[in-house]
Scaffold this active site. Structure first.
Site, PDB file in Angstrom:
ATOM      1  N   GLY A  42      -7.057  24.529  41.716  1.00 53.99           N
ATOM      2  CA  GLY A  42      -5.752  23.730  41.430  1.00 53.99           C
ATOM      3  C   GLY A  42      -4.505  24.460  42.020  1.00 53.99           C
ATOM      4  O   GLY A  42      -3.489  23.729  42.349  1.00 53.99           O
ATOM      5  N   ASP A  97      -1.798  26.730  38.720  1.00 58.89           N
ATOM      6  CA  ASP A  97      -1.126  25.435  38.881  1.00 58.89           C
ATOM      7  C   ASP A  97      -0.370  24.979  37.732  1.00 58.89           C
ATOM      8  O   ASP A  97       0.725  24.657  37.737  1.00 58.89           O
ATOM      9  CB  ASP A  97      -2.214  24.302  39.253  1.00 58.89           C
ATOM     10  N   ASP A 100      -0.954  24.648  30.300  1.00 57.51           N
ATOM     11  CA  ASP A 100      -1.068  23.520  29.633  1.00 57.51           C
ATOM     12  C   ASP A 100      -1.077  24.185  27.997  1.00 57.51           C
ATOM     13  O   ASP A 100       0.123  24.604  27.474  1.00 57.51           O
ATOM     14  CB  ASP A 100      -2.116  22.830  29.530  1.00 57.51           C
ATOM     15  N   LYS A 128       3.600  22.645  30.782  1.00 55.96           N
ATOM     16  CA  LYS A 128       3.470  21.454  30.238  1.00 55.96           C
ATOM     17  C   LYS A 128       3.816  21.578  28.590  1.00 55.96           C
ATOM     18  O   LYS A 128       3.823  22.611  28.073  1.00 55.96           O
ATOM     19  CB  LYS A 128       1.964  20.862  29.939  1.00 55.96           C
ATOM     20  N   ARG A 162      -6.162  15.549  44.773  1.00 56.66           N
ATOM     21  CA  ARG A 162      -5.762  16.993  44.954  1.00 56.66           C
ATOM     22  C   ARG A 162      -4.741  16.845  46.298  1.00 56.66           C
ATOM     23  O   ARG A 162      -3.746  17.670  46.391  1.00 56.66           O
ATOM     24  CB  ARG A 162      -6.857  17.944  45.257  1.00 56.66           C
TER      25      ARG A 162
HETATM   26  P1  IMP Z   1      -4.751  25.659  29.654  1.00 56.37           P
HETATM   27  O1  IMP Z   1      -5.959  26.457  29.663  1.00 56.37           O
HETATM   28  O2  IMP Z   1      -4.941  24.415  28.376  1.00 56.37           O
HETATM   29  O3  IMP Z   1      -3.440  26.069  29.869  1.00 56.37           O
HETATM   30  O4  IMP Z   1      -5.059  24.515  31.006  1.00 56.37           O
HETATM   31  C1  IMP Z   1      -4.946  24.818  32.003  1.00 56.37           C
HETATM   32  C2  IMP Z   1      -5.938  24.348  32.957  1.00 56.37           C
HETATM   33  O5  IMP Z   1      -6.081  23.156  32.660  1.00 56.37           O
HETATM   34  C3  IMP Z   1      -5.158  24.083  34.289  1.00 56.37           C
HETATM   35  O6  IMP Z   1      -5.574  25.515  35.184  1.00 56.37           O
HETATM   36  C4  IMP Z   1      -5.652  22.787  35.038  1.00 56.37           C
HETATM   37  O7  IMP Z   1      -6.998  23.243  35.682  1.00 56.37           O
HETATM   38  C5  IMP Z   1      -6.380  21.939  33.583  1.00 56.37           C
HETATM   39  N1  IMP Z   1      -5.121  21.282  33.275  1.00 56.37           N
HETATM   40  C6  IMP Z   1      -4.387  21.002  32.271  1.00 56.37           C
HETATM   41  N2  IMP Z   1      -3.446  20.053  32.285  1.00 56.37           N
HETATM   42  C7  IMP Z   1      -3.790  19.279  33.716  1.00 56.37           C
HETATM   43  C8  IMP Z   1      -3.315  17.988  34.154  1.00 56.37           C
HETATM   44  O8  IMP Z   1      -2.433  17.727  33.546  1.00 56.37           O
HETATM   45  N3  IMP Z   1      -3.667  17.755  35.163  1.00 56.37           N
HETATM   46  C9  IMP Z   1      -4.679  18.425  35.819  1.00 56.37           C
HETATM   47  N4  IMP Z   1      -5.292  19.481  35.349  1.00 56.37           N
HETATM   48  C10 IMP Z   1      -5.130  20.069  34.162  1.00 56.37           C
HETATM   49 MG    MG Z   2      -6.750  25.561  36.846  1.00 54.63          MG
END
Ligand code: IMP
Ligand code: MG
Length: 174
Positions: A42, A97, A100, A128, A162
């Site tokens: 990403g 990227d 979340d 996010k 992408r």
């Molecule tokens: P986290 O571990 O919940 O912080 O998620 C992070 C990873 O989830 C990112 O590096 C992305 O690969 C994926 N991700 C989370 N939200 C999105 C989104 O809205 N679109 C695309 N990929 C996402």
């Molecule tokens: Mg990622």
């Protein structure tokens, strides 16, 4: 395909945000030679635009983060691959990227810290507004988004989209 998409950040807005963060990094790292660690896939677009605005010496490596399990209320199982370069006593800048729920960054920092770097800072293109699973914040984030699924500028939905030059949200999930 585009009429189901809502533009959140244009390529110009992304570029402007990257210029700002690059100025900060250029100041912070001016006498250093850090390793920039991009997180595939990403961060692809973000890393390639960011590095062309940096004025300090650096080397570039990539790691890969994979998440397993359904995204529900449970923490995801995240594995990190590709830390096959020497990071001991080096300054590390992790570039990813999107922040979340934080599990991915948490796991990346955990794995990198096992190899005793001199310092680690994290730079996340998007943050996010979602329920965070852990009390960790990135050192730098560029752009905030609502708790919606987003695509483009490196981010995918089922490995597609992408190549869009802006960041978009689906009006309805396909
Ligand atoms: P986290 O571990 O919940 O912080 O998620 C992070 C990873 O989830 C990112 O590096 C992305 O690969 C994926 N991700 C989370 N939200 C999105 C989104 O809205 N679109 C695309 N990929 C996402
Ligand atoms: Mg990622």
């Amino acid at each position: 395909m585009m009429n189901n998409l809502e533009l959140l950040y244009s390529s110009q807005e992304i570029e402007q945000a990257i210029s700002q963060i690059a100025a900060t990094l250029n100041d912070t790292y001016k006498d250093k030679d850090p390793i920039i660690v991009g997180v595939l896939k990403g961060s692809l677009c973000f890393v390639s635009d960011l590095i062309r605005k940096l004025s300090f010496p650096f080397t570039l490596e990539f790691i890969r983060a994979k998440s397993y399990g359904l995204r529900g209320d449970k923490p995801q199982e995240v594995t990190i691959e590709g830390i096959d370069f020497d990071i001991s006593h080096k300054d590390i800048i992790v570039v990813d990227d999107i922040f979340d729920r934080g599990e991915t960054l948490h796991k990346i920092l955990d794995e990198l810290n096992k190899h005793h770097p001199a310092s680690i800072k994290s730079v996340l293109l998007l943050r996010k507004k979602s329920k965070k699973m852990i009390s960790l914040e990135p050192d730098y984030t560029l752009l905030d988004i609502e708790d919606k699924f987003v695509i483009g500028y490196g981010l995918d939905y089922k490995e597609h989209y992408r190549g869009l030059d802006g960041i978009y949200a689906f009006k309805s999930i396909p």
